[in-house]
Design a protein around this motif. Structure first.
Motif, mmCIF file in Angstrom:
data_model
loop_
_atom_site.group_PDB
_atom_site.id
_atom_site.type_symbol
_atom_site.label_atom_id
_atom_site.label_comp_id
_atom_site.label_asym_id
_atom_site.label_seq_id
_atom_site.Cartn_x
_atom_site.Cartn_y
_atom_site.Cartn_z
ATOM 1 N N PHE A 294 0.745 -1.111 0.061
ATOM 2 C CA PHE A 294 0.123 0.057 -0.033
ATOM 3 C C PHE A 294 0.982 1.155 -0.050
ATOM 4 O O PHE A 294 0.490 2.342 -0.575
ATOM 5 C CB PHE A 294 -0.826 0.056 1.212
ATOM 6 N N LEU A 295 2.069 1.305 0.578
ATOM 7 C CA LEU A 295 2.957 2.194 0.785
ATOM 8 C C LEU A 295 3.846 2.507 -0.355
ATOM 9 O O LEU A 295 4.408 3.619 -0.471
ATOM 10 C CB LEU A 295 3.622 2.158 2.013
ATOM 11 N N PHE A 296 3.658 1.477 -1.252
ATOM 12 C CA PHE A 296 4.629 1.593 -2.668
ATOM 13 C C PHE A 296 3.908 2.654 -3.595
ATOM 14 O O PHE A 296 2.786 2.456 -3.850
ATOM 15 C CB PHE A 296 4.902 0.357 -3.388
ATOM 16 N N ASP A 297 4.721 3.689 -4.090
ATOM 17 C CA ASP A 297 3.999 4.785 -4.977
ATOM 18 C C ASP A 297 4.840 4.506 -6.479
ATOM 19 O O ASP A 297 6.000 4.846 -6.598
ATOM 20 C CB ASP A 297 4.360 6.156 -4.459
ATOM 21 N N PRO A 298 4.004 3.964 -7.221
ATOM 22 C CA PRO A 298 4.701 3.795 -8.614
ATOM 23 C C PRO A 298 4.753 4.902 -9.632
ATOM 24 O O PRO A 298 5.547 5.089 -10.517
ATOM 25 C CB PRO A 298 3.462 2.602 -9.138
ATOM 26 N N THR A 299 3.922 6.206 -8.908
ATOM 27 C CA THR A 299 3.944 7.362 -9.778
ATOM 28 C C THR A 299 5.312 8.094 -9.550
ATOM 29 O O THR A 299 5.881 8.555 -10.613
ATOM 30 C CB THR A 299 2.869 8.090 -9.308
ATOM 31 N N ASP A 300 5.904 7.663 -8.536
ATOM 32 C CA ASP A 300 7.091 8.490 -8.234
ATOM 33 C C ASP A 300 8.478 7.712 -9.178
ATOM 34 O O ASP A 300 9.393 8.510 -9.379
ATOM 35 C CB ASP A 300 7.549 8.407 -6.949
ATOM 36 N N LEU A 301 8.215 6.704 -9.685
ATOM 37 C CA LEU A 301 9.145 6.094 -10.317
ATOM 38 C C LEU A 301 8.988 6.537 -12.108
ATOM 39 O O LEU A 301 9.759 6.737 -12.463
ATOM 40 C CB LEU A 301 8.648 4.369 -10.498
ATOM 41 N N ILE B 227 15.078 13.205 -0.633
ATOM 42 C CA ILE B 227 13.965 13.372 0.418
ATOM 43 C C ILE B 227 12.551 13.301 -0.367
ATOM 44 O O ILE B 227 11.846 12.660 0.045
ATOM 45 C CB ILE B 227 14.117 14.844 0.872
ATOM 46 N N ARG B 228 12.245 13.533 -1.765
ATOM 47 C CA ARG B 228 11.493 13.495 -2.592
ATOM 48 C C ARG B 228 10.847 12.094 -2.860
ATOM 49 O O ARG B 228 9.633 11.736 -2.706
ATOM 50 C CB ARG B 228 11.565 14.298 -3.925
ATOM 51 N N ASN B 229 11.914 11.087 -3.040
ATOM 52 C CA ASN B 229 11.621 9.716 -3.072
ATOM 53 C C ASN B 229 12.020 8.870 -2.143
ATOM 54 O O ASN B 229 12.141 7.605 -2.147
ATOM 55 C CB ASN B 229 12.537 9.320 -4.240
ATOM 56 N N LEU B 230 11.854 9.271 -0.783
ATOM 57 C CA LEU B 230 12.310 8.658 0.369
ATOM 58 C C LEU B 230 11.365 7.695 0.726
ATOM 59 O O LEU B 230 12.117 6.513 1.216
ATOM 60 C CB LEU B 230 12.422 9.796 1.652
ATOM 61 N N LEU B 231 10.007 7.563 0.632
ATOM 62 C CA LEU B 231 9.119 6.725 0.611
ATOM 63 C C LEU B 231 9.476 5.402 -0.078
ATOM 64 O O LEU B 231 9.550 4.149 0.308
ATOM 65 C CB LEU B 231 7.567 7.101 0.064
ATOM 66 N N ASN B 232 9.862 5.569 -1.534
ATOM 67 C CA ASN B 232 9.939 4.173 -2.292
ATOM 68 C C ASN B 232 11.516 3.863 -1.887
ATOM 69 O O ASN B 232 11.546 2.488 -1.872
ATOM 70 C CB ASN B 232 9.792 4.766 -3.824
ATOM 71 N N LEU B 233 12.443 4.641 -1.463
ATOM 72 C CA LEU B 233 13.503 4.349 -1.372
ATOM 73 C C LEU B 233 13.708 3.457 -0.114
ATOM 74 O O LEU B 233 14.644 2.610 0.176
ATOM 75 C CB LEU B 233 14.490 5.498 -1.023
ATOM 76 N N LEU B 234 12.815 3.390 0.885
ATOM 77 C CA LEU B 234 12.830 2.972 2.090
ATOM 78 C C LEU B 234 11.678 1.671 2.006
ATOM 79 O O LEU B 234 11.944 0.454 2.588
ATOM 80 C CB LEU B 234 12.115 3.506 3.409
#
Length: 306
Positions: free
Chosen positions: A182-189, A275-282
């Protein structure tokens, strides 16, 4: 009258003879016991003298490695075990008791702690930069997480009476993996340059409600799984690690603390990258660790049959 007196005298003579024979038998038994003790003393003295002779034959003893030399200087085949060597072996004997099931449980605790820290430890940074949350909002999320964990833990305790620990650990790790999805954001890729926070308005973007839902599911699942992993470790740990200072409880604490420290370092490094892509990086590495934990249990499923 004379006949009666003679009978009395004969009875008295028989009683005296019986008493005398009894005393003689007692004296003979005491004499034999004394002689046997004397023989034992002589044997002990002989064996002690023999030990002294053998000890003299050892000659000089090297205090470093315990090797011995004869009186004429030639090497001897006898090696003496020194107290220092015994104490050294005792100090490091705990590592010999780390069996494969114990190492598996320690690995599960370590990977689980890193994944948990990537979810919880980064909440304030991610929510502030993506959604503009303040400290009160972040604290409220952590409060809700803590409240939900209580009934989930009670429910997992009930399930532990019905199913095996290894089976339930796989299921709750799968729930954790579902929450992290749920926490993975594919749009940031695809696009992470148009917006400074997140791709608001996109159907696949991780907004505030989706982040809260995924965080609650992942946090509850990984906390419930912790009880099953701890139960597994308590059942597979050898008896030698169940006592003393360096026991299974200390091992679990050290591994868990090390996992938290590595998780915090990982958050710092990923924040330095973006910092912008920190969610996916973690989330992507954390989900990989959770999936690896499931694969590790499945691969050693029979080994954890306790």
């Amino acid at each position: 009258a004379d006949c009666g007196d003679s009978k009395k005298e004969s009875l008295l003579d028989e009683i005296e003879l019986a008493a005398m024979s009894k005393d003689m038998a007692t004296n003979d038994r005491m004499t034999s016991e004394t002689s046997s003790f004397g023989d034992l003393d002589r044997q002990d003295s002989l064996s002690f003298d023999g030990d002294e002779d053998n000890f003299d034959d050892l000659g000089d003893i090297d205090l470093e490695d315990g090797s011995t030399t004869k009186k004429d200087g030639s090497p001897n085949n006898v090696v003496v075990s020194l107290p220092e060597q015994q104490n050294k072996g005792y100090k490091y004997s705990c590592f010999k008791n780390l069996t494969r099931p114990v190492l598996i449980c320690m690995s599960l605790i370590f990977m689980k702690r890193i994944a948990l820290e990537s979810i919880v430890g980064s909440t304030s940074i991610i929510t502030k930069n993506r959604y503009g949350w303040n400290i009160k909002s972040v604290g409220t999320l952590h409060l809700v997480n803590g409240i939900i964990v209580i009934p989930v833990s009670m429910f997992s305790g009930y399930l532990s009476t019905l199913y095996e620990d290894r089976y339930m650990a796989i299921w709750f790790l799968a729930i954790t993996l579902f929450g992290m999805a749920f926490l993975f954001d594919p749009t940031d890729l695809v696009n992470h340059e148009d917006a400074e926070t997140f791709n608001d308005g996109h159907a696949l973007a991780v907004g505030p409600m989706r982040y809260i839902t995924g965080s609650l599911i992942a946090f509850s699942g990984i906390e419930a799984c912790e009880s099953y992993v701890a139960s597994l470790m308590s059942k597979v740990v050898p008896s030698a690690l169940a006592q003393g200072t360096f026991n299974s409880g200390l091992l679990a604490t050290l591994v868990g603390t090390g996992g938290r420290a590595v998780g915090d370092i990982f958050i710092t490094l990923m924040g330095l990258i973006s910092i912008r892509n920190l969610l996916n990086l973690l989330i992507i590495p954390g989900a990989t660790l959770v999936a690896s934990s499931i694969a590790l249990i499945l691969w050693n499923y029979e080994l954890l049959a306790v």
